[in-house]
Design an enzyme around this catalytic site. Structure first.
Site, PDB file in Angstrom:
ATOM      1  N   LEU A  12      53.331  29.357  75.249  1.00 25.12           N
ATOM      2  CA  LEU A  12      54.496  28.973  74.454  1.00 25.12           C
ATOM      3  C   LEU A  12      54.870  30.065  73.461  1.00 25.12           C
ATOM      4  CD1 LEU A  12      56.628  27.023  73.431  1.00 25.12           C
ATOM      5  CD2 LEU A  12      54.879  26.029  71.916  1.00 25.12           C
ATOM      6  N   THR A  99      49.988  17.228  71.777  1.00 22.96           N
ATOM      7  CA  THR A  99      49.771  17.023  73.208  1.00 22.96           C
ATOM      8  C   THR A  99      49.923  15.571  73.654  1.00 22.96           C
ATOM      9  OG1 THR A  99      48.050  17.182  74.914  1.00 22.96           O
ATOM     10  CG2 THR A  99      47.291  16.823  72.683  1.00 22.96           C
ATOM     11  N   TYR A 123      39.336  16.600  72.719  1.00 25.22           N
ATOM     12  CA  TYR A 123      40.535  17.431  72.605  1.00 25.22           C
ATOM     13  C   TYR A 123      41.692  16.593  72.039  1.00 25.22           C
ATOM     14  CZ  TYR A 123      44.863  19.770  73.967  1.00 25.22           C
ATOM     15  OH  TYR A 123      46.133  20.314  73.956  1.00 25.22           O
TER      16      TYR A 123
HETATM   17  N1  NAP Z   1      48.712  24.149  78.093  1.00 21.55           N
HETATM   18  C1  NAP Z   1      49.041  22.869  78.226  1.00 21.55           C
HETATM   19  O1  NAP Z   1      49.050  22.323  79.322  1.00 21.55           O
HETATM   20  C2  NAP Z   1      49.417  22.064  77.010  1.00 21.55           C
HETATM   21  C3  NAP Z   1      49.777  20.710  77.165  1.00 21.55           C
HETATM   22  C4  NAP Z   1      50.135  19.967  76.040  1.00 21.55           C
HETATM   23  C5  NAP Z   1      50.135  20.569  74.787  1.00 21.55           C
HETATM   24  N2  NAP Z   1      49.763  21.881  74.673  1.00 21.55           N
HETATM   25  C6  NAP Z   1      49.773  22.490  73.338  1.00 21.55           C
HETATM   26  O2  NAP Z   1      50.770  23.498  73.335  1.00 21.55           O
HETATM   27  C7  NAP Z   1      50.388  24.527  72.426  1.00 21.55           C
HETATM   28  C8  NAP Z   1      50.531  25.877  73.095  1.00 21.55           C
HETATM   29  O3  NAP Z   1      49.644  25.921  74.223  1.00 21.55           O
HETATM   30  P1  NAP Z   1      49.598  27.176  75.200  1.00 21.55           P
HETATM   31  O4  NAP Z   1      49.346  26.653  76.575  1.00 21.55           O
HETATM   32  O5  NAP Z   1      50.764  28.054  74.932  1.00 21.55           O
HETATM   33  O6  NAP Z   1      48.263  27.888  74.685  1.00 21.55           O
HETATM   34  P2  NAP Z   1      47.640  29.281  75.171  1.00 21.55           P
HETATM   35  O7  NAP Z   1      48.496  29.936  76.184  1.00 21.55           O
HETATM   36  O8  NAP Z   1      46.199  29.054  75.473  1.00 21.55           O
HETATM   37  O9  NAP Z   1      47.721  30.167  73.847  1.00 21.55           O
HETATM   38  C9  NAP Z   1      46.922  29.865  72.738  1.00 21.55           C
HETATM   39  C10 NAP Z   1      47.236  30.893  71.681  1.00 21.55           C
HETATM   40  O10 NAP Z   1      46.443  30.573  70.526  1.00 21.55           O
HETATM   41  C11 NAP Z   1      45.761  31.746  70.101  1.00 21.55           C
HETATM   42  N3  NAP Z   1      44.549  31.332  69.411  1.00 21.55           N
HETATM   43  C12 NAP Z   1      43.575  30.507  69.864  1.00 21.55           C
HETATM   44  N4  NAP Z   1      42.624  30.345  68.918  1.00 21.55           N
HETATM   45  C13 NAP Z   1      43.029  31.086  67.844  1.00 21.55           C
HETATM   46  C14 NAP Z   1      42.497  31.337  66.564  1.00 21.55           C
HETATM   47  N5  NAP Z   1      41.336  30.779  66.160  1.00 21.55           N
HETATM   48  N6  NAP Z   1      43.182  32.147  65.721  1.00 21.55           N
HETATM   49  C15 NAP Z   1      44.358  32.723  66.102  1.00 21.55           C
HETATM   50  N7  NAP Z   1      44.922  32.515  67.306  1.00 21.55           N
HETATM   51  C16 NAP Z   1      44.258  31.718  68.167  1.00 21.55           C
HETATM   52  C17 NAP Z   1      45.524  32.535  71.380  1.00 21.55           C
HETATM   53  O11 NAP Z   1      45.277  33.881  71.076  1.00 21.55           O
HETATM   54  P3  NAP Z   1      44.358  34.799  72.071  1.00 21.55           P
HETATM   55  O12 NAP Z   1      45.085  34.848  73.369  1.00 21.55           O
HETATM   56  O13 NAP Z   1      44.287  36.108  71.385  1.00 21.55           O
HETATM   57  O14 NAP Z   1      43.051  34.086  72.151  1.00 21.55           O
HETATM   58  C18 NAP Z   1      46.866  32.328  72.087  1.00 21.55           C
HETATM   59  O15 NAP Z   1      47.829  33.203  71.549  1.00 21.55           O
HETATM   60  C19 NAP Z   1      48.993  24.161  71.943  1.00 21.55           C
HETATM   61  O16 NAP Z   1      49.084  23.498  70.711  1.00 21.55           O
HETATM   62  C20 NAP Z   1      48.482  23.186  72.980  1.00 21.55           C
HETATM   63  O17 NAP Z   1      47.549  22.271  72.445  1.00 21.55           O
HETATM   64  C21 NAP Z   1      49.425  22.643  75.739  1.00 21.55           C
END
Ligand code: NAP
Length: 284
Positions: A12, A99, A123
């Site tokens: 995202l 989520t 989670y």
């Molecule tokens: N993926 C799904 O299916 C899904 C479904 C429902 C809701 N969501 C929610 O949507 C949001 C975005 O998800 P996404 O899929 O885009 O996630 P993602 O691709 O896994 O990206 C997570 C991001 O968070 C960063 N991050 C993780 N831990 C960190 C920390 N301690 N300090 C600083 N940065 C940190 C990561 O950096 P690095 O890459 O450097 O580690 C990465 O930039 C989240 O809130 C997730 O819970 C996701």
């Protein structure tokens, strides 16, 4: 508008950085600002003086969260509260993403914002706690739940996106079985980024659902991805009972994005998500 994005390298976050071209955006890497480090978060916010802070970080490997709940709560609740407090202190609005896993899946229609959460996993519980901590601050904040996010950037923690993996396995002729009795509203990250851009202009703070309109079973979604990509690979339906995930997941977790629609930002359908994703993925 000055925007500070945490998690800007993720599925995202990278779409926000790429698509909010009318904003002045800063997106520090996790190596530079660990959101668990409240002092680093506060100094980053002070340095950038943003109008809006967007939190796209998460610890969302569902099985690891189950085994390491303290870590899940540290990133998904304590760090979220820290970012929100720092944003408020700097006079910035705050956006945080939650989520569909806050729900138990015992329903047969897409969840509305007014439905009662009941998470099945650590989670989901940690994300719900993050929501509640932000809500308790009674600040200028948007808490936005989404579902089944996929984007053109690979999620660093997962290493693959659902659609990409389905297409890659089919191209390789690898058999794959996908559940046909679990339903969601898979959401193209670019659609969510566009909805958030509209939402932050409204100043109508609060809780929102933002997901491409469904529901669809994961098997039907994968089948349609193959059809639209023109790939004829082996794909079998399977059941949740046969899949036996390590951690319980909601059977039905599609989200109805009613509040967004009421503000004039109706989400596209999951089919439009697939079309746009495939178009953008193939774009030079
Ligand atoms: N993926 C799904 O299916 C899904 C479904 C429902 C809701 N969501 C929610 O949507 C949001 C975005 O998800 P996404 O899929 O885009 O996630 P993602 O691709 O896994 O990206 C997570 C991001 O968070 C960063 N991050 C993780 N831990 C960190 C920390 N301690 N300090 C600083 N940065 C940190 C990561 O950096 P690095 O890459 O450097 O580690 C990465 O930039 C989240 O809130 C997730 O819970 C996701």
């Amino acid at each position: 508008m000055r925007v500070l994005v945490f998690g800007g390298s993720g599925q995202l976050g990278s779409e926000i950085v790429r698509r909010w071209t009318d904003c002045e955006i800063a997106a520090p890497a996790s190596a530079d600002v660990d959101v668990e480090d409240a002092a680093a978060v506060a100094s980053s916010i002070a340095a950038h003086a943003p109008d809006v802070v967007v939190n796209c970080t998460a610890f969302h490997n569902v099985d690891v969260c189950e085994r390491e709940p303290a870590r899940a709560f540290a990133v998904n609740a304590t760090a979220v509260e820290g970012m929100a407090r720092a944003a408020r202190a700097a006079g910035a609005a705050f956006v945080t993403i939650s989520t569909d896993y806050v729900f138990d899946g015992e329903t047969d229609r897409p969840y509305r914002e007014t439905d009662e959460p009941r998470p099945l996993s650590q989670y989901g519980a940690s994300k719900l706690e993050g929501e509640r901590r932000v809500e308790r601050l009674q600040m200028d904040a948007y808490v936005v739940r989404t579902c089944g996010l996929y984007g053109t950037r690979v999620s660093s923690s997962k290493g693959y996106t659902f659609v990409d993996r389905v297409l890659a396995k089919a191209r390789a002729g690898e058999p794959q079985a996908i559940v046909d009795d679990a339903f969601a509203s898979p959401t193209y990250a670019a659609h969510l980024a566009a909805a958030l851009r509209g939402l932050i202009e409204t100043r109508r703070y609060g809780l929102y659902h933002a997901a491409d309109a469904g529901p669809v079973s994961w098997f039907a979604f994968a089948s349609e991805a193959l059809r639209r990509a023109g790939i004829d690979g082996p794909l079998e339906p399977t059941s949740r009972a046969a899949w036996k995930p390590e951690t319980p997941r909601p059977r039905f977790s599609a989200l109805a994005s009613e509040r967004l629609a009421a503000l004039g930002f109706a989400m596209p359908t999951w089919g439009e998500g697939l079309s746009d994703y495939l178009r953008d993925k193939l774009a030079p």
